[in-house]
Design an enzyme around this catalytic site. Sequence first.
Site: not given
Length: 517
Positions: A180-182
């Site tokens: 997720l995300s980073a």
Amino acid sequence: MGPSHPPIRRTKGHRSKGHRTKGDRAKGRRRLAGLRRWVTAVAGTLALTGGLLALGPQASAAGLTEVTGFGSNPGNLSMYAYAPAGLQSGAPLVVALHGCTQSASDYYAHSGWPKFADRYGFALVLPQTSSANNANSCFNWFEPGDSSRGRGEALSIRQMVDRAVSQYGSDTRRIYVTGLSAGGGMTANLLAAYPDVFAGGAVDSGLPAYCANTVSAAYTCMYSPPDRTPAQWGDLVRSAAPAGTTSWPRVAVWQGSADTTVRPANATELRDQWTDVWGIGQTPSHTEELGGGTTRTVYDDASGRPAVEVYSVSGMAHGLAVDPGSGPEQCGTTGTYYLDTVCSSYHTARFWGLDGGGPDTGALPAPTGLTVTGTTDTTVALSWDAVPGAVSYTVRRGGTAVGTTTSTAYTDTGLSTGTAYGYTVAAVDQAGAAGAASAPVTATTTGFTPTCHTASNYDHTTAGRAHQSGGYAFANGSDEPMGLWNTFTVHTLEQTAPGHYVVADSGCPAGPSLTAR
């Protein structure tokens, strides 16, 4: 989700606090104001309290255990793992990367992955970073020293995979990574750097592979990603992978249409990147509507199996799509950056074939013993071991099916002189279903004439004969170090095969240099 703000370190050359000038104080106020704006943009709904990002209480993570001693761990990460009771040897393995300000236990508790580990029978590895690596506990997807093959955090995660394979007896052909995300940005980089390790991946609210290699470039990627061509995005993957790679991971892309932290344009660039790597173009094979306002767009490979899938969640902000409940297609719990829409983990598990019915699970095992038995200037001959139950075999060159045969040998014709080609073979059963692909082999047709090129490291890189990482140049193909990436360091490179260069400063057997700059 973004990268941490660069730390401000005081050196002996700085003035002490008691001798700061008005200009120093004004600069400090501007720096502090910039830091506050950055925290607001990146942290979103998290509160800035006393200079710390305040998180709500984390859910319990019963069953998750820490694993130590998994390798040299150059990325300074922690390894957590979960295996269902009675897990059989030869089961798949899923690596799940948390987002900024999160942890392994937080991701384990909210994402829904443990439910499907229990249902379908696979092990989970959850790497964890910390504020020692990044002020917001983000994986450093934008740092070449942490996201390239054999370096930093990427190598630590690779070592975790090796440990899990040893501990659980996992099937090395069925290892997957999601984040997720980073964690999504790092997932894309891992898929590019280790296509020989990961059979598939899922990038949730993340970034294209190697979109950024600095902190400032990371912000650009998050909010306004570069509009590169599919080939340019694909080249970033190909240059990060081992030379001669021809078998690529199957990639799912998840993105909310209302995401203001990682803009939805990133999903489009991710699609362009991985469809180009697969050589299948950007025209969808088909689309369908799922629950939770989610549209699934599928891009099939040459054999008709989904290679890239894009899931667009209407109205979803920045986060991981979950759908709390006990239904077979529901999973997870809501929380900061865990948003109630649809169970992304369920659909991703099905895409990877973890439910036993997806594209990466065939009725027949992968052929073994694939060997190049001969080459000419325009042909490559192959052979492999028979697979019980196979009625035919599909031969793929560079991911594209080029022939079908009922024997365990095949000759590919009409090839270019002095060119490297990659091949895999899959067995086909009576129902026409193709099993898993074999390990790839590379063959080079005869007749190639070596060439020599003398230029600066910068010019070698821009010409595609070398690549740079961390300010240093390396020859493409051989990865030989060439020193600083600049216009002052000059080397002679010999191209010994298509795309393969070696340093030949002491003399080039191919003769005089073709390039002098």
